[in-house]
Design an enzyme around this catalytic site. Structure first.
Site, PDB file in Angstrom:
ATOM      1  N   HIS A 146     -84.283 -79.676 -29.568  1.00 39.07           N
ATOM      2  CA  HIS A 146     -85.372 -80.679 -29.589  1.00 39.07           C
ATOM      3  C   HIS A 146     -84.800 -82.076 -29.841  1.00 39.07           C
ATOM      4  CE1 HIS A 146     -87.790 -77.077 -31.080  1.00 39.07           C
ATOM      5  NE2 HIS A 146     -88.467 -77.463 -30.031  1.00 39.07           N
TER       6      HIS A 146
ATOM      7  N   SER B 178     -86.424 -72.018 -31.742  1.00 42.97           N
ATOM      8  CA  SER B 178     -87.023 -71.933 -33.082  1.00 42.97           C
ATOM      9  C   SER B 178     -87.054 -70.484 -33.547  1.00 42.97           C
ATOM     10  CB  SER B 178     -88.448 -72.465 -33.052  1.00 42.97           C
ATOM     11  OG  SER B 178     -88.460 -73.723 -32.450  1.00 42.97           O
TER      12      SER B 178
ATOM     13  N   GLY C 123     -87.013 -78.926 -22.059  1.00 45.29           N
ATOM     14  CA  GLY C 123     -85.704 -78.287 -21.968  1.00 45.29           C
ATOM     15  C   GLY C 123     -85.657 -77.248 -20.846  1.00 45.29           C
TER      16      GLY C 123
ATOM     17  N   LEU D  55     -88.128 -77.548 -35.576  1.00 42.32           N
ATOM     18  CA  LEU D  55     -87.201 -78.267 -34.696  1.00 42.32           C
ATOM     19  C   LEU D  55     -85.750 -77.857 -34.909  1.00 42.32           C
ATOM     20  CD1 LEU D  55     -88.747 -81.853 -34.926  1.00 42.32           C
ATOM     21  CD2 LEU D  55     -89.283 -80.016 -33.325  1.00 42.32           C
TER      22      LEU D  55
ATOM     23  N   GLY E 245     -92.936 -77.847 -33.314  1.00 44.91           N
ATOM     24  CA  GLY E 245     -92.251 -77.926 -34.603  1.00 44.91           C
ATOM     25  C   GLY E 245     -91.128 -76.914 -34.700  1.00 44.91           C
TER      26      GLY E 245
ATOM     27  N   GLN F 251     -91.643 -72.594 -17.711  1.00 47.22           N
ATOM     28  CA  GLN F 251     -92.539 -73.599 -18.301  1.00 47.22           C
ATOM     29  C   GLN F 251     -92.377 -74.959 -17.600  1.00 47.22           C
ATOM     30  OE1 GLN F 251     -93.737 -74.151 -22.564  1.00 47.22           O
ATOM     31  NE2 GLN F 251     -92.039 -75.577 -22.587  1.00 47.22           N
TER      32      GLN F 251
HETATM   33  O1  PAF Z   1     -92.147 -75.461 -25.414  1.00 44.83           O
HETATM   34  C1  PAF Z   1     -92.966 -75.629 -26.336  1.00 44.83           C
HETATM   35  O2  PAF Z   1     -92.605 -75.834 -27.488  1.00 44.83           O
HETATM   36  C2  PAF Z   1     -94.460 -75.565 -26.024  1.00 44.83           C
HETATM   37  O3  PAF Z   1     -94.731 -74.624 -25.049  1.00 44.83           O
HETATM   38  C3  PAF Z   1     -95.060 -76.922 -25.662  1.00 44.83           C
HETATM   39  C4  PAF Z   1     -94.501 -77.479 -24.375  1.00 44.83           C
HETATM   40  C5  PAF Z   1     -94.821 -77.909 -26.804  1.00 44.83           C
HETATM   41  C6  PAF Z   1     -96.577 -76.787 -25.479  1.00 44.83           C
HETATM   42  O4  PAF Z   1     -97.200 -76.315 -26.633  1.00 44.83           O
END
Ligand code: PAF
Length: 281
Positions: free
Chosen positions: A38, A189, A150, A34, A32, A156
């Site tokens: 996103h 965010s 992203g 956003l 969220g 990640q």
């Molecule tokens: O990048 C994010 O916002 C979070 O790490 C994800 C991939 C939604 C997992 O909670």
């Protein structure tokens, strides 16, 4: 019309119906709060798939700092207002119990291939275990043809690609370029928590990354990292790391010739907010 779904079982039936009709599914996982970054992922998914699902779930298991979890913005109404004009089909906004019916303790023993040792992993113990745990669970529920993430969260997406490959999960990870504010600050965010003045000055992170890229042929890795740390050590900024890594293994590099994929990653504190960014060299 967007369908807002809270129950996992409802989402699973909707996806099954769509798959029976031969529809492809694109998935954008979010927590969220956003922003345009996103929305770019959502729009790309809409273009490339018959059905696009966005999840909004603040995953408690990836917050190594519980104060950070408490401060994380919860803005479902505002998020829906941003999502509706994109034409997204489904917003999945589950409760913690829907995602972790057996408890949310970091029970995940997913192999991360040592990709979590450096960068964010070194400063946020357990963070990527939590990310892998929730993304695996969400992928089991959504079974998307394509998963959108992203480039800003370099470590990640690298870890998620590793997990997809090692667990042979049938989905294609699509990594989208970093979307930046007009001054170059990577959209996040967390930017909302910066003061106006800090947000204006935070373009220094991207200009530093670009300066490192420009000098990569004339300086050693150590010199480039030192240069970045010095340039970012100007109030209100406090760099946590400026590291040049091999983009495949996320190991620290000593020599640019040791890889065909060098990336400089940074984490910088400002106004009590941790900002990350990267650039491929
Ligand atoms: O990048 C994010 O916002 C979070 O790490 C994800 C991939 C939604 C997992 O909670």
């Amino acid at each position: 019309m967007v369908a807002v779904i809270e129950k996992t079982s409802d989402l699973v039936s909707l996806i099954q119906n769509n798959k029976q009709k031969g529809n492809t599914v694109g998935f954008v996982p979010t927590m969220g709060a956003l922003h345009k970054g996103h929305l770019t992922l959502v729009k790309k998914s809409i273009k490339e798939n018959d059905l696009t699902i966005v999840s909004i779930f603040i995953n408690p298991t990836q917050f190594n700092d519980k104060k950070d979890l408490a401060k994380y913005p919860r803005t479902l109404e505002a998020d829906l207002e941003k999502l509706i004009p994109t034409g997204v089909d489904v917003v999945f906004a589950p409760t913690i119990l829907e995602i972790y019916p057996d408890g949310d303790e970091k029970g995940s023993n997913i192999d991360l291939g040592d990709l979590d040792n450096n960068l964010e992993g070194a400063f946020r113990p357990g963070h990527f275990k939590g990310v892998a745990q929730v993304v695996k669970r969400l992928l089991e529920i959504v079974t998307p043809d394509k998963l959108y993430m992203g480039q800003k969260d370099f470590q990640q997406f690298t870890i998620i690609q590793y997990m997809i490959d090692s667990l042979k999960i049938k989905t294609n990870l699509v990594v989208c370029p970093i979307i930046r504010e007009p001054n170059g600050l990577a959209m996040s965010s967390r930017n909302e928590r910066l003061s106006h003045s800090t947000r204006e000055k935070a373009g220094i992170i991207y200009t530093t990354l670009k300066a490192i890229k420009k000098s990569k042929g004339n300086k050693t890795i150590k010199e480039l990292e030192q240069y970045g740390l010095k340039r970012l050590s100007i109030a209100p900024f406090e760099p946590e790391y400026v590291s040049i890594v091999d983009g495949h293994k996320l190991t620290l590099l000593n020599d640019m010739n040791d890889t065909d994929y060098a990336v400089v990653c940074v984490a910088v504190w400002a106004d009590g907010v941790r900002l990350i960014d990267n650039i491929i060299l």
